[in-house]
Scaffold this active site. Structure first.
Site, PDB file in Angstrom:
ATOM      1  N   HIS A   1       0.846  -1.189   0.000  1.00 52.17           N
ATOM      2  CA  HIS A   1       0.000   0.000   0.000  1.00 52.17           C
ATOM      3  C   HIS A   1       0.877   1.233   0.000  1.00 52.17           C
ATOM      4  O   HIS A   1       2.029   1.189   0.445  1.00 52.17           O
ATOM      5  CB  HIS A   1      -0.925   0.006   1.226  1.00 52.17           C
TER       6      HIS A   1
ATOM      7  N   LYS B   1     -13.206   5.228   7.844  1.00 52.70           N
ATOM      8  CA  LYS B   1     -13.413   6.423   7.008  1.00 52.70           C
ATOM      9  C   LYS B   1     -14.908   6.712   6.878  1.00 52.70           C
ATOM     10  O   LYS B   1     -15.328   7.860   6.797  1.00 52.70           O
ATOM     11  CB  LYS B   1     -12.785   6.225   5.636  1.00 52.70           C
TER      12      LYS B   1
END
Length: 926
Positions: free
Chosen positions: A151, A582
């Site tokens: 990532h 999120k």
């Protein structure tokens, strides 16, 4: 020069301080020698001003800081940025070395086993009635797997990491082997050479990483840690419980090269190449170990009575040298080397170039049909050695090689494939439309989709045709599945075991993947055979809430249960920590994950299916990070059952597995926590119904506060993009994956990783705490201040689920700094927008901090975690200046006109260097 002798004359904490001072002094001397006394003086001045600002928000210090930074040239500011960045990196090395030093000191002193150790876990299991037989049964059915993922928070280049590894090795040598002043001086000279090399090594990548670059980076951790430490951990477990040859309960998994969710660069060719790279590293390791083992077994047939099967193996050897005519083990190993070389040629298309005996290099030999045949021949050697009393020789390299072969096979790590459910739906929709024109799959309701998909799965008739030109997306997806099937035929079914559906929100998502697997021959309806696990990933708050009901419906389908029988009635479910955070904020994410697990455990038990949860945790608290041991123990009853997988992401991989000793401890922690959580499943049970009820109330209020700020405040997107480094992160050559799933600035489309990473860079750390203060206010108002606080304090003391949430929040809030965050907020040119949002964030931080301290009984953040508190005290005088410098560079870069951006390349690089440095100092920022 004074001889340190840490382990004899100083406390261990003094030894850490000494290491940090040593490396800091060497770096300072390097900067002064290369860049001059003026640059060195600037660095010291900025550090001192940053400390003043940090301690008491000294506005005079801030004014001086801003004045000095504004007066610097781009070249000077870059040098200063690199200096503070490298100090943070060197401090990390000293800290990691110190953790190992403390661990070893504990072992040397003979103290009781520490929490997280294998010995401690086995002792706890025995206290719960686990005798040797029950322990053996646990390990025979357990499955524990850290899964490496790539990532865009892995900020270190490989060349930098190699230099840091060499510095670590010197610190170990200095600590354990150096005795004389001459030896210490020699080590310091070598350290100075490495730091000098570091200073003049480019910190940034000049081009973006490819997926195969990421694969190659991940493979280095097998050389650094996994090849050696995984077999050693197995040996330790077997010794502790008196078992022999336990099945493979611990493996390392991987996503890199198979995860195509939002990554347009992963296709069938990349998947094939990724597996080939893994296989090449496996064969290189096996050949090297066989070569070394051959040198270590010169036993003569006249002196050791070998078995007939060993003699048969030796007689087929390509080694015809008369010097080894009476050395059957060496001759047998030459045969094994030759067969490995032949196998590599068949599977990879070329023979090995090194690490192989001359007699075996080009010898004609039958390739192994599978790793099992390779293992069987190693076992022939093992049995023969045992037959003439050479058990000690089986416990060294041979034992490790045997265990490695059983665990790693031909391709090291099972490679997971992942794709978004929307892509699967479009692909299946196109196949159905082509096969039966007029079919509008996208327009069907969920029930109708399920019925149509079940009908397709009930027949072996294929949907695809070689005579049809499909869309680019569908053709690419079909090629991926074909490549997976080819990989199974080439390397064996172990190489790809799991196919993960991200954004799973219905049963049809599972069945769509099943149809695509059928088209590739990985699901065969007539046989009831399914060659891979179908794994839903529940990510958003809504998906987590729906997860138990989805699995209930799925398990009620006879066709799916029939397929699941071929997977030994084990169903894996992946839980998304990043996107749920999120979507709903830190507290709500934690609560909904807990509720989803409780619901899933009930559904699985009702249907007699064994559950395996795959935790998609990131490095940061905002993405489910935090200490793994406590996180596993905080799982609800029945959620572990000896089965767990969890992602290791970004810079966390290097931090956990870049060093063999640190890597061994992290692997041991995973195994130990899984055993304890299975043996004592009631550990995370709430003592009273009021506990989960109160956490649910907190979650509702925190969710409202978080959504109110992030998704319902007009202009918040603009504030986020202006007050953080998200724009610059999107252009940094960190990884192969785009920062956003779609073009645009929508927070919904932004990946969770850069979302959290950006908030960490500006030191607000908002995803790790926002909403908790408002939630506690609401609970205290509803229940009364005294009664409500007593309840929260009781939950913290007696419920690991809540305690772990607060412990992680404590950690992330200690790394936040609202004074520095205010300097980033000043980058927002819209004064009204800035005045509307930043004070709201700062006020919530103070509310949250006050309530956190009151609930935990601390006078200050991290009072209960002195080691981390000490770490922050050591490193923040060098982290804070980086933030101040970054703000100045962002201001300069953004102020440049579009036509001048080319001339601002130096300052752009400076911004990126500061991103590296801040990420290194924070350690778990993404």
């Amino acid at each position: 020069m004074e001889t340190p002798n840490h382990h004899r004359t100083e406390s261990l904490d003094d030894a850490l301080h000494d290491d940090i001072r040593l490396l800091g002094r060497i770096l300072g001397d390097t900067v002064r020698a290369v860049e001059g006394a003026q640059v060195y003086g600037l660095i010291e001045t900025l550090r001192q001003l940053a400390v003043r600002f940090h301690r008491n928000q000294d506005h005079t210090a801030q004014t001086e800081l801003e004045g000095i930074l504004a007066s610097l040239s781009d070249d000077e500011i870059n040098k200063i940025t690199r200096a503070f960045g490298y100090f943070s990196i060197l401090a990390n090395i000293a800290e990691d070395h110190h953790h190992t030093r403390r661990w070893r000191a504990h072992l040397v002193s003979g103290s009781p086993p520490r929490e997280g150790s294998l010995a401690n876990a086995i002792a706890q299991a025995r206290a719960q009635g686990y005798d040797d037989a029950k322990l053996k049964s646990f390990f025979e059915t357990a499955y524990i797997a850290p899964v490496l993922t790539a990532h865009p928070t892995e900020v270190q280049r490989r060349s930098i990491l190699d230099t840091l590894d060499a510095i670590t090795a010197l610190l170990v040598r200095r600590d354990r082997l150096a005795e004389t002043q001459e030896e210490y001086a020699e080590i310091e000279t070598e350290l100075r050479a490495l730091v000098f090399t570091l200073w003049q090594t480019r910190m940034l990548r000049t081009s973006k990483l490819s997926v195969l670059d990421e694969v190659a980076n991940a493979l280095t951790f097998f050389d650094a840690t996994f090849f050696a430490e995984v077999p050693r951990l197995y040996a330790a477990v077997e010794k502790e419980i008196g078992a022999d040859k336990l099945p493979s309960f611990l493996e390392v998994g991987c996503w890199i090269g198979g995860d195509r969710d939002g990554n347009p660069f992963v296709d069938g060719k990349v998947l094939t190449s990724a597996l080939a790279l893994q296989a090449e590293r496996a064969f290189a390791f096996y050949l090297e170990q066989a070569r070394k083992l051959r040198r270590e077994l010169p036993l003569a047939g006249l002196l050791a009575l070998v078995t007939p099967e060993l003699l048969k193996l030796a007689e087929a050897s390509p080694d015809a040298s008369e010097h080894r005519a009476d050395e059957p083990y060496r001759r047998a190993l030459a045969k094994i080397q030759a067969r490995l070389a032949a196998t590599q040629e068949v599977l990879l298309g070329h023979r090995p170039s090194g690490s192989i005996s001359a007699s075996a290099r080009n010898a004609a030999a039958e390739p192994y049909a599978s790793p099992d045949e390779f293992i069987a021949e190693l076992e022939i050697i093992e049995r023969s050695l045992l037959g003439h009393g050479a058990k000690l020789l089986t416990q060294r390299r041979l034992g490790s090689l045997l265990r490695a072969a059983r665990v790693f096979g031909w391709t090291l790590a099972p490679l997971d494939l992942r794709q978004n459910s929307d892509v699967h739906a479009r692909t299946v929709g196109e196949l159905l439309e082509v096969a039966a024109p007029g079919t509008n799959y996208a327009g069907l309701a969920e029930e109708a989709r399920i019925a149509l998909l079940l009908a397709e799965l009930a027949t072996p008739r294929p949907l695809t045709s070689r005579h049809v030109a499909y869309s680019a997306e569908t053709a690419k997806e079909l090629a991926i599945f074909d490549a997976a099937r080819a990989a199974h035929l080439r390397f064996g079914p172990r190489c790809i075991r799991n196919m993960i559906i991200s954004k799973a929100d219905g049963v049809s998502d599972m069945l769509e993947l099943a149809v695509l697997l059928k088209e590739a021959g990985l699901l065969r309806p007539a046989e009831g055979a399914l060659d891979v696990n179908i794994v839903p990933l529940f990510e958003t708050i809504g998906d987590l809430r729906a997860a138990p009901g989805i699995m209930e419906t799925l398990f009620s389908l006879p066709l799916y249960r029939h397929l699941l029988a071929s997977r030994t009635e084990i169903q894996e479910v992946m839980l998304g920590y990043s996107d749920s955070n999120k979507d709903g904020g830190f507290l709500t994410s934690g609560w909904e994950l807990y509720r989803a697990e409780v619901g899933l455990v009930e559904v699985f038990a009702r249907h007699g299916v064994r559950i395996r949860l795959f935790h998609g945790r990131g490095g940061s608290v905002g993405r489910g990070g935090g200490p793994s041991y406590q996180a596993i123990l905080a799982q609800p009853r029945g959620a572990v059952q000896g089965q767990i997988r969890l992602t290791e992401q970004g810079e966390v991989i290097a931090a956990k597995y870049g060093n063999a000793e640190v890597g061994r401890r992290n692997l041991e922690v995973l195994v130990s926590a899984t055993l304890v959580a299975t043996a004592e499943p009631e550990l995370a049970e709430p003592l009273a119904p009021s506990f989960p009820q109160a956490l649910g109330e907190l979650s509702d209020a925190a969710f409202a506060a978080y959504r109110g700020l992030v998704y319902e405040t007009p202009g918040f997107e603009d504030y986020f993009w202006a007050s953080t480094v998200i724009t610059e992160i999107a252009s940094l050559n960190l990884g192969s994956r785009p920062a956003s799933r779609a073009k645009g600035r929508n927070i919904e489309d932004l990946r969770a990783i850069p979302w959290v990473f950006s908030w960490a860079q500006c030191r607000a750390m908002l995803p790790g705490w926002y909403g908790f203060g408002s939630a506690v206010d609401a609970l205290l108002a509803a229940r009364g201040p005294e009664r409500g606080m007593w309840l929260l304090q009781s939950m913290f003391q007696d419920w690991p689920v809540f305690a772990t949430l607060l412990s992680n929040m404590d950690m992330v809030m200690a790394k936040a700094d609202m004074g520095i965050a205010a300097r980033y907020a000043a980058l927002v040119e819209n004064e009204a927008l800035r005045g509307k949002i930043y004070p709201r964030i700062a006020a919530e931080y103070e509310r949250t901090k006050a309530h956190l301290l009151a609930i935990t009984g601390q006078r200050g953040l991290l009072e209960r975690n002195p080691a981390l508190r000490r770490s922050i005290l050591y490193r923040f005088p060098y982290l804070d200046p980086l933030n101040h410098v970054q703000v100045e560079m962002l201001r300069r870069y953004r102020a440049a006109q579009e036509g001048e951006r080319e001339e601002s390349e130096r300052i752009r690089r400076g911004v990126h260097i500061s991103i590296n440095g801040i990420a290194a100092a924070l350690r778990n920022s993404g």
